[in-house]
Design a protein around this motif. Structure first.
Motif, short mmCIF file in Angstrom:
data_model
loop_
_atom_site.label_atom_id
_atom_site.label_comp_id
_atom_site.label_asym_id
_atom_site.label_seq_id
_atom_site.Cartn_x
_atom_site.Cartn_y
_atom_site.Cartn_z
N GLU A 16 43.00 33.02 -6.33
CA GLU A 16 44.10 32.75 -7.26
C GLU A 16 45.47 32.82 -6.59
O GLU A 16 46.39 32.11 -7.00
CB GLU A 16 44.03 33.67 -8.48
CG GLU A 16 44.01 35.14 -8.15
CD GLU A 16 43.94 36.01 -9.40
OE1 GLU A 16 44.24 35.54 -10.50
OE2 GLU A 16 43.57 37.20 -9.26
N PHE A 17 45.60 33.66 -5.57
CA PHE A 17 46.89 33.73 -4.87
C PHE A 17 47.15 32.42 -4.12
O PHE A 17 48.24 31.86 -4.20
CB PHE A 17 46.92 34.91 -3.90
CG PHE A 17 47.01 36.24 -4.59
CD1 PHE A 17 48.24 36.75 -4.96
CD2 PHE A 17 45.88 36.97 -4.88
CE1 PHE A 17 48.34 37.98 -5.61
CE2 PHE A 17 45.95 38.19 -5.53
CZ PHE A 17 47.19 38.69 -5.90
N HIS A 69 48.02 29.33 -6.30
CA HIS A 69 49.38 29.24 -6.82
C HIS A 69 50.44 29.11 -5.74
O HIS A 69 51.60 28.92 -6.06
CB HIS A 69 49.69 30.44 -7.71
CG HIS A 69 49.03 30.34 -9.04
ND1 HIS A 69 49.48 29.48 -10.01
CD2 HIS A 69 47.95 30.95 -9.54
CE1 HIS A 69 48.69 29.58 -11.07
NE2 HIS A 69 47.75 30.46 -10.81
N VAL A 87 63.85 28.48 -2.85
CA VAL A 87 62.48 29.00 -2.88
C VAL A 87 62.13 29.49 -1.47
O VAL A 87 62.32 28.75 -0.51
CB VAL A 87 61.49 27.89 -3.30
CG1 VAL A 87 60.05 28.40 -3.27
CG2 VAL A 87 61.84 27.36 -4.67
N SER A 88 61.67 30.72 -1.37
CA SER A 88 61.28 31.18 -0.04
C SER A 88 59.87 30.70 0.25
O SER A 88 59.08 30.46 -0.66
CB SER A 88 61.37 32.70 0.05
OG SER A 88 60.64 33.28 -0.97
N GLN A 123 49.04 36.11 0.14
CA GLN A 123 49.25 37.43 -0.47
C GLN A 123 50.29 38.24 0.27
O GLN A 123 50.58 39.36 -0.12
CB GLN A 123 47.94 38.22 -0.49
CG GLN A 123 46.94 37.66 -1.48
CD GLN A 123 45.74 38.56 -1.62
OE1 GLN A 123 45.86 39.73 -1.95
NE2 GLN A 123 44.57 38.02 -1.38
N THR A 177 54.18 38.86 2.20
CA THR A 177 55.59 38.57 1.92
C THR A 177 56.05 37.42 2.81
O THR A 177 55.82 37.46 4.01
CB THR A 177 56.43 39.81 2.23
OG1 THR A 177 55.91 40.90 1.46
CG2 THR A 177 57.89 39.61 1.88
N PRO A 178 56.73 36.40 2.24
CA PRO A 178 57.24 35.32 3.08
C PRO A 178 58.08 35.89 4.22
O PRO A 178 58.88 36.81 4.02
CB PRO A 178 58.09 34.49 2.13
CG PRO A 178 57.46 34.71 0.79
CD PRO A 178 56.99 36.15 0.82
N MET A 192 56.68 37.35 6.79
CA MET A 192 55.80 38.29 7.49
C MET A 192 54.50 37.57 7.85
O MET A 192 54.04 36.72 7.10
CB MET A 192 55.46 39.49 6.60
CG MET A 192 56.66 40.27 6.11
SD MET A 192 57.64 40.99 7.43
CE MET A 192 56.46 42.11 8.17
#
Lengths: 205, 367
Positions: free
Chosen positions: A33-34, A37, A99-100, A185, A187-188, A190
């Motif tokens: 699901e991650f 999206h 948007v990141s 999942q 952080t953008p 990383m």
């Protein structure tokens, strides 16, 4: 972004396994699901001519792809240029909208060597993107006919291309969907620890 | 460990527990739900991976034994805590060796699905600002209870909290928390960082895991298994977590134009709020829904974020304590409940209501 060789040398089992691998990739990655999206997918093929088999789109809007068939020569440089242009365009849209995003991945799979004249330029462009951490570039060589040295010119120095062990397309695409789910999942900005490539990589080369 | 593995609640002659499909898997191992031997109630069993056990079986079995013992103290405060899935017993393989531990089966999904701009619609369809504030109050109270028991959480992140449909959060992965023996007299809970020394007789089992983008600047770049976690360190990580929950998953140091999250974290480069970077300059708060989402929070909460996450928060002793967070969040949810003036939805479309000055008020009346 998948940039895939569908030239005539891919004829037979190779193209069949590639088609099956891509089909399975879509199925597996949609189950997360991650990823569903946040991942966007584009596919460029090169065989005789360069085709945007899938325009860049969010995974949830992607319908199943038609099977690729093997044909013609290997315009890899042109294909890489088209893929980079699509990535840059998308990045600029994101930047404008605030948007990141995660660093895009570009997977380049081939069993031969480029037949177009401008491939050097495209290789340099892609390599520079990877060196500047603007993209993660994964070069995958199929079979022993593939010219590793040429493929290496498309890849960053610290991440040389890897030869696929036998025809383990399934294992490669399973690794790719697992990696995408970990990335989506995180952080953008990383980079998460990725699963081992032992399942599909030919370690002897 | 595959399916249908049998583990035991004692090294030898224990009750067999049959594990089937894991309910969760991660880098460290897998979690299964099985009926408890004595009453058949579901408990969660974490079984560490072969690799993890090979690396640190002794460390883990010793640490978890200390945790189980500590959990039973004071009438079982920790074991019975509804907001923490505390280790209740050790679990052994058929060779009698330690393989994991059992804990309460907490319900719900990880809050990485609540703090997510898309997935909250699936898992928490009625999410609003009141529910986020109330959930955070419960979560931070549980964290405060852990601190009171001299435990540092260490690896604070969105995957280490489960939340059910009624917004009851529960801390999981307790096995990774830092715990000590003999530290019961180590003084006040929030001393200055320099004074936060451990008692000479204290033995500590550290928290060996973490994520750089959640790590306080003073611990960044160090080997997690070699550092002593601090309460102040938890305060920093918890402030990031609270921000993420209030902002649908946005990381406070995640920018569009400059720096990686970790670079920004090191610099205390927090772009939101009054002390942030003005819009249009390099490093300002991201566009899109984030600015209105942030602007609709009250000043008290914005200030807590700023104190913890902007430049001053690099000084551990300057970070707001959990009590301050709890009071501000409680006040916020009460205000939202009492007044229609403030927006309850996560992404308000309307502008934030302003407190008008006297002349503004009369100016508008005349117009």
């Amino acid at each position: 972004m998948l940039v895939l060789d569908v030239s005539s040398s891919m004829e037979g089992q190779k193209i069949a396994e590639l088609n099956e691998g891509v089909r399975q990739f879509l199925q597996e990655i949609r189950e997360d699901e991650f990823a569903l999206h946040s991942v966007e997918l584009g596919v460029v093929t090169f065989g005789g001519r360069v085709t945007a088999a899938l325009e860049f789109a969010p995974l949830k809007d992607v319908v199943d792809l038609q099977n690729f068939s093997a044909f013609g020569n290997t315009p890899m440089g042109e294909a890489v240029n088209l893929a980079i242009d699509a990535l840059e365009k998308r990045k600029n849209q994101y930047k404008r909208a605030g948007v990141s995003y995660h660093q895009p991945w570009l997977v380049l799979m081939t069993d031969g060597m480029p037949t177009d004249y401008s491939w050097n330029e495209a290789a340099q462009r892609l390599r520079q993107m990877a060196d500047n951490k603007k993209a993660v570039v994964i070069g995958v060589a199929i079979g022993h006919e593939c010219d590793m040295q040429t493929l290496a010119e498309f890849c960053p120095a610290d991440k040389p291309p890897v030869r696929l062990s036998g025809l383990k397309f399934g294992e490669f695409f399973a690794w790719l969907s697992h990696s995408m789910s970990l990335v989506s999942q995180s952080t953008p900005g990383m980079s998460p620890d990725l699963p081992s490539i032992d399942g599909w990589a030919d370690i002897e080369t | 460990m595959g399916n249908n593995v049998v583990v035991f609640d004692k090294p030898h002659g224990g009750t067999p527990l049959r594990l089937s499909q894991p309910v969760g898997t991660g880098g460290e191992g897998a979690v299964y739900v099985v009926p408890r031997p004595n009453d058949g109630k579901g408990i969660a069993v974490k079984v560490f991976s072969e690799k993890k056990l090979k690396e640190s079986r002794n460390f883990l079995s010793e640490k978890l034994a200390v945790m189980v013992k500590k959990g039973r103290k004071n009438g079982g405060t920790l074991i019975r805590h509804p907001g923490v899935a505390w280790p209740q017993m050790l679990i052994y393989g058929d060779d009698g060796k330690f393989v994991g531990y059992a804990m309460r089966h907490a319900k719900g999904v990880t809050i990485s699905r609540l703090a997510h701009a898309q997935l909250y619609k699936t898992h928490f369809p009625n999410l609003d600002r009141v529910k986020v504030a109330k959930m955070l109050v419960k979560l931070l109270k549980s964290a405060d209870d852990l601190h009171r028991q001299h435990i540092r959480i260490g690896d604070v992140n969105l995957n280490n909290v489960l939340c059910d449909g009624d917004y009851n959060p529960c801390w999981i992965d307790a096995g990774s928390y830092q715990i000590g023996v003999g530290d019961e007299n180590d003084g006040p809970r929030y001393p200055d960082e320099s004074a936060e020394k451990f008692h000479a007789k204290t033995k500590i089992w550290r928290c060996p895991v973490g994520r750089p983008e959640m790590t306080p600047p003073e611990h960044l770049g160090k080997d997690y298994s070699q550092i002593d976690r601090t309460y102040a360190g938890d305060l920093f990580s918890l402030a990031i977590l609270a921000f993420q929950c209030m902002m649908l998953g946005k990381h406070p140091y995640e920018y569009i134009k400059c720096g990686s999250p970790v670079e920004n974290l090191m610099k205390g480069h927090f772009p939101y709020g009054n002390s942030g970077i003005p819009a249009g300059r390099t490093g300002d708060a991201p566009q899109g829904p984030w600015r209105p989402m942030w602007n609709h929070y009250p000043d008290a909460i914005k200030q807590l974020c700023t104190r913890a996450l902007a430049k001053e928060g690099r000084r551990p002793s300057a970070r707001p304590h959990l009590k301050e967070w709890i009071i501000a969040l409680q006040a916020y949810s009460q205000t939202l409940n009492q007044s229609e003036k403030h927006r309850r939805e996560m992404i308000p479309q309307a502008a934030k209501p302003q407190n008008l000055t006297r002349s503004q008020f009369w100016g508008r009346m005349r117009a």
